[in-house]
Design an enzyme around this catalytic site. Structure first.
Site, PDB file in Angstrom:
ATOM      1  N   LYS A 109       0.811  -1.141   0.092  1.00  0.00           N
ATOM      2  CA  LYS A 109      -0.093  -0.018  -0.203  1.00  0.00           C
ATOM      3  C   LYS A 109       0.895   1.104   0.099  1.00  0.00           C
ATOM      4  O   LYS A 109       1.690   1.220   0.951  1.00  0.00           O
ATOM      5  CB  LYS A 109      -0.649   0.114   1.154  1.00  0.00           C
ATOM      6  CG  LYS A 109      -1.795   1.408   1.264  1.00  0.00           C
ATOM      7  CD  LYS A 109      -2.425   1.545   2.600  1.00  0.00           C
ATOM      8  CE  LYS A 109      -3.113   2.857   2.646  1.00  0.00           C
ATOM      9  NZ  LYS A 109      -3.474   3.130   4.117  1.00  0.00           N
ATOM     10  N   GLY A 170      -7.692   9.205  10.305  1.00  0.00           N
ATOM     11  CA  GLY A 170      -7.815   9.545  11.658  1.00  0.00           C
ATOM     12  C   GLY A 170      -8.940  10.447  12.406  1.00  0.00           C
ATOM     13  O   GLY A 170      -9.219  10.746  13.382  1.00  0.00           O
ATOM     14  N   ALA A 196      -9.490   5.468   4.952  1.00  0.00           N
ATOM     15  CA  ALA A 196      -9.132   6.683   5.889  1.00  0.00           C
ATOM     16  C   ALA A 196     -10.609   7.525   6.204  1.00  0.00           C
ATOM     17  O   ALA A 196     -11.321   7.662   5.176  1.00  0.00           O
ATOM     18  CB  ALA A 196      -8.179   7.531   5.471  1.00  0.00           C
ATOM     19  N   GLY A 197     -10.683   7.996   7.502  1.00  0.00           N
ATOM     20  CA  GLY A 197     -12.027   8.558   7.755  1.00  0.00           C
ATOM     21  C   GLY A 197     -13.132   7.923   8.310  1.00  0.00           C
ATOM     22  O   GLY A 197     -14.034   8.557   8.486  1.00  0.00           O
ATOM     23  N   ASN A 218      -8.273   1.837  10.277  1.00  0.00           N
ATOM     24  CA  ASN A 218      -7.423   1.435  11.502  1.00  0.00           C
ATOM     25  C   ASN A 218      -7.946   2.003  12.779  1.00  0.00           C
ATOM     26  O   ASN A 218      -8.552   1.317  13.618  1.00  0.00           O
ATOM     27  CB  ASN A 218      -5.925   1.834  11.319  1.00  0.00           C
ATOM     28  CG  ASN A 218      -4.967   1.180  12.446  1.00  0.00           C
ATOM     29  OD1 ASN A 218      -3.873   1.301  12.186  1.00  0.00           O
ATOM     30  ND2 ASN A 218      -5.498   0.726  13.588  1.00  0.00           N
TER      31      ASN A 218
END
Length: 266
Positions: A109, A170, A196-197, A218
């Protein structure tokens, strides 16, 4: 309260990435947990078959320190080395070459960040790194802006998956630009995953309802009050959103439409 039922079977709806077939459409990160035990428990609860590894931060090669591979078997879980923390093409390329030497990984990635404040992708550096890595034999999944033109260029370069941000890394804000994401999905000939988000289960469902092939997250799991329960919630949300997309939602209407017919009433 009754315990969560973890026995429900995986929905039989596979997808292909870089020539390999996967059942789970949820990819999870391995950072920010309190320890490797919690990481492993969250991954198991999520049902994920692919995990991202920030090779600049997570130990995958020093046997004198706790190693992630002791908790997540790379023979059962696909490791996806990433370039978290890289702010230029050169450092991203160097990081992934070192990862390949350490673990033999070629599915990677790529993320090249623009600045510390926004963590938005620097697309010029991303293009440069992607081109060099692909020429070097890597199978590149790429973090990018929610820009259909940039996404098309990355696909034309040979990236195996396009991964636009749903919101800043994040942030937990959810999908901020569904129109752009939908445009990117419609033109893509490789898997497209929101990266993300995502903040909670409903965000993951929305991504899947748009038609994304998968979701990567994550912080949404690692920073939850109960990461294991949230991992399970995300698993179910991704499956639910995928089913809703396949089912085809009812059209939105400006006015009410009764569920029962009004003619023939007594």
């Amino acid at each position: 309260m009754a315990p969560l039922d973890n026995s429900a079977p995986q929905i039989d709806d596979t997808w292909e990435l870089a020539g390999k077939t996967y059942g789970s459409r949820l990819i999870v990160g391995t950072g920010k947990y309190k320890d490797f035990e919690e990481t492993a428990a969250a991954v198991e609860a999520s049902g994920a078959e692919i995990v991202t590894v920030a090779v600049r931060r997570v130990n995958v090669s020093d046997p004198n320190q706790p190693m992630l591979v002791d908790y997540l078997d790379p023979k059962k879980i696909t490791y996806l080395p990433n370039t978290a923390g890289c702010f230029d093409a050169a450092s991203a390329i160097r990081t992934l070459r070192l990862a390949r030497e350490a673990g033999g990984w070629d599915l990677v990635k790529l993320e090249v960040l623009g600045d510390q404040k926004t963590l938005y992708p620097n697309m010029l550096e991303t293009f440069e790194a992607a081109e060099a890595l692909i020429k070097d034999g890597f199978k590149v999944m790429v973090y990018c802006s929610d820009d259909p033109i940039a996404a098309k260029k990355l696909e034309d370069l040979g990236c195996v998956a396009i991964m636009p941000l749903g919101a800043p890394i994040g942030s937990g804000l959810g999908i901020q630009n569904p129109v752009q994401i939908r445009l990117m999905i419609e033109q893509a000939n490789v898997p497209l995953l929101v990266d993300a988000g995502v903040g909670t289960a409903s965000d993951a469902s929305i991504a899947m309802e748009l038609g994304c092939d998968g979701v990567l997250m994550n912080t949404a799991i690692s920073d939850a009050k109960d990461p294991i329960k949230m991992a399970k919630a995300m698993k179910l949300a991704v499956e639910s959103g995928r089913l809703a997309y396949q089912a085809g939602r009812m059209p939105k209407k400006k006015y009410a439409d009764p569920s029962s017919p009004l003619s023939g009433l007594i």
